[in-house]
Design an enzyme around this catalytic site. Sequence first.
Site, PDB file in Angstrom:
ATOM      1  N   CYS A 145       1.076 -14.437  22.408  1.00  0.00           N
ATOM      2  CA  CYS A 145       1.028 -13.770  23.719  1.00  0.00           C
ATOM      3  C   CYS A 145      -0.330 -13.110  23.945  1.00  0.00           C
ATOM      4  O   CYS A 145      -0.567 -11.989  23.497  1.00  0.00           O
ATOM      5  CB  CYS A 145       2.149 -12.736  23.804  1.00  0.00           C
ATOM      6  SG  CYS A 145       2.181 -11.817  25.359  1.00  0.00           S
ATOM      7  N   CYS A 148      -0.294  -9.909  25.943  1.00  0.00           N
ATOM      8  CA  CYS A 148       0.066  -8.729  25.151  1.00  0.00           C
ATOM      9  C   CYS A 148      -1.101  -8.252  24.286  1.00  0.00           C
ATOM     10  O   CYS A 148      -1.361  -7.051  24.179  1.00  0.00           O
ATOM     11  CB  CYS A 148       1.214  -9.037  24.192  1.00  0.00           C
ATOM     12  SG  CYS A 148       2.671  -9.750  24.928  1.00  0.00           S
ATOM     13  N   ASP A 149      -1.777  -9.199  23.637  1.00  0.00           N
ATOM     14  CA  ASP A 149      -2.633  -8.845  22.499  1.00  0.00           C
ATOM     15  C   ASP A 149      -4.130  -9.030  22.727  1.00  0.00           C
ATOM     16  O   ASP A 149      -4.933  -8.707  21.847  1.00  0.00           O
ATOM     17  CB  ASP A 149      -2.228  -9.680  21.269  1.00  0.00           C
ATOM     18  CG  ASP A 149      -0.777  -9.438  20.869  1.00  0.00           C
ATOM     19  OD1 ASP A 149      -0.252  -8.356  21.202  1.00  0.00           O
ATOM     20  OD2 ASP A 149      -0.171 -10.323  20.225  1.00  0.00           O
TER      21      ASP A 149
END
Lengths: 325, 219
Positions: A145, A148-149
């Site tokens: 992801c 997300c990261d």
Amino acid sequence: MSTDFVIGESSEPQTYDVVVIGGGPAGASAAIYTARADLTTLVIDKGLTAGAMGMASKIANYPGLPEPIAGTDLVRRIRDQARSFGASFVDGKVLRVDLKAEPKRAWTGSAEYRGRAMIIATGAMGRTNRFAGEDRLLGRGVSYCATCDAAFFRDRTVAVAGNSDEAIDEALTLTRFASRVHFLNPRADFLAPEGLVDELRAHEKITVHPSTRIKEIVGDTGVEAIHVVGRGREEIIDVAGIFIYLQGNVPITDYLDGQLPTSGEGCIVVDTTFQTEVEGVFAVGDVLCTHVKQAAISAAEGVTAAIAVDRHLHGREGLRPDWSR
Amino acid sequence: MPLLDAEVKEEVARRLGTLTGPVRLVMFTQEIECEYCSETRQLVQEVADLSAHVTATVYDLVADSARADELGVDKIPAIAVIGERDYGIRFYGIPSGYEFTSLLAAMETAAAGEVDLAQATLETLSRLSTPVHMQVFVTPTCPYCPQAVVLAHKMAVASPMVQSDMISAQEFPHLAMKYQVMGVPRTVINEVTHIEGAADEPVVLEKLREALRARREEQ
Ligand SMILES: Cc1cc2nc3c(=O)[nH]c(=O)nc-3n(C[C@H](O)[C@H](O)[C@H](O)COP(=O)(O)OP(=O)(O)OC[C@H]3O[C@@H](n4cnc5c(N)ncnc54)[C@H](O)[C@@H]3O)c2cc1C
């Protein structure tokens, strides 16, 4: 950092008669029949090219369509047909469900959806094989992801493995943080809209490696490099992160969190009407292992389940074929 | 400029309308505020304005250090979500993006004072005799993170021994560095075990047991 505010589980989302998860041949065909039976129908799907049909470049054996048709075009046509009878479609990846609740619930990252009945049709494009080093370095540079990261990889070099629109979108997200993004496409071509591919190819921070596969993810306490094989040669590319969006061939059931029994191969178990062990929850298409993986078979299963859903919701015993209106 | 637009406010008000008990949002900031302190302060005030069940109190981490010590708050911006009692629900960093969902869920859980966890989890939690600290690292753009945060907060409500923190990895880079966070959600239990991703309840329970075993071996 974003300061918008997402409300995940709104208190009173609309309750549909039927929520279909996955809009491939199986799910979209079911939606034609449920919508036509006047059941309010919502189909949640994560992307046109994310399913098996999205990967098929030419389908020549779908009954009634003698001219070869691209898989994406066939799915689009089935979806349009469902829409014409009143079915709604939303883009979204279902992350979690509650099948025991009444009505049943499904959550994407940003919304909750409710249905009196649910049809699971997410296909079998899940990954099985892990690369050497992948599990060990998960959360230590291995990620699924980028949204997300990505922020953890500011000014670092990263790689993305995949070739779908999702993989390209995530690579473009990474360019906002990373100094360089190596895009590892296992195939020679892309399975994504042309405009998006052009954007990827033209991006100054992105290096595209066609026909390139990962052999190993290398690192001790964090990802340090990837060992890749492509076009007859092997190479070690130094990266701090590797974002993986590859597809495989096992049923996609992760979001069900074990709420439905599965067979040894991870396939959902159903009865002859395609109902699962949970009443009102049906499963069709490649998430089952009972059939030859063919679009027409998946579509037929969707239709059979849709008729069973109609019966289930109306407490009707007999099957009423819908000849015409 | 309000942080929450009219549509979000309406939805939040409707949702908070179903709260079954009072909730206090206790926010900590500082005279010279941190990067997201003023937004976090504004957020708790805007949320509290939407429900008669919710009150917001703002403290200064330094000037009100006794209150901060009492709640174990050591960094800002911080929000303690308190129901009938202090269950140990904390947010460090602004709960924006997907984490706004976690804030609303925490308010509902704190108001209810009870949780729908599996029997095995409740039994393990009821037998705890030493404190458990769960730190869930997140980013606001992570759709998987609320699942991990909400579960950790439910565990805090289920046991007076558990404190669970949401920690915004970008606002506390030194903690992200200390705990080697390179992906979210990452849950650190008692500094010894960690979980990558939004794990199911049984997995989290097993990691919690592992953390307890590690502590016993240490002693
Ligand atoms: C390369 C290739 C060529 C093929 N050629 C043919 C052929 O010539 N003729 C033929 O009949 N069949 C062919 N097939 C098989 C056929 O494509 C499948 O049997 C059929 O597509 C299965 O339909 P399905 O709806 O079950 O799954 P899929 O087509 O895989 O659709 C699943 C859908 O679910 C969605 N989804 C998955 N997870 C989620 C989630 N968590 N949340 C929301 N949505 C989700 C996906 O976006 C996708 O749209 C081919 C398959 C491949 C891979």
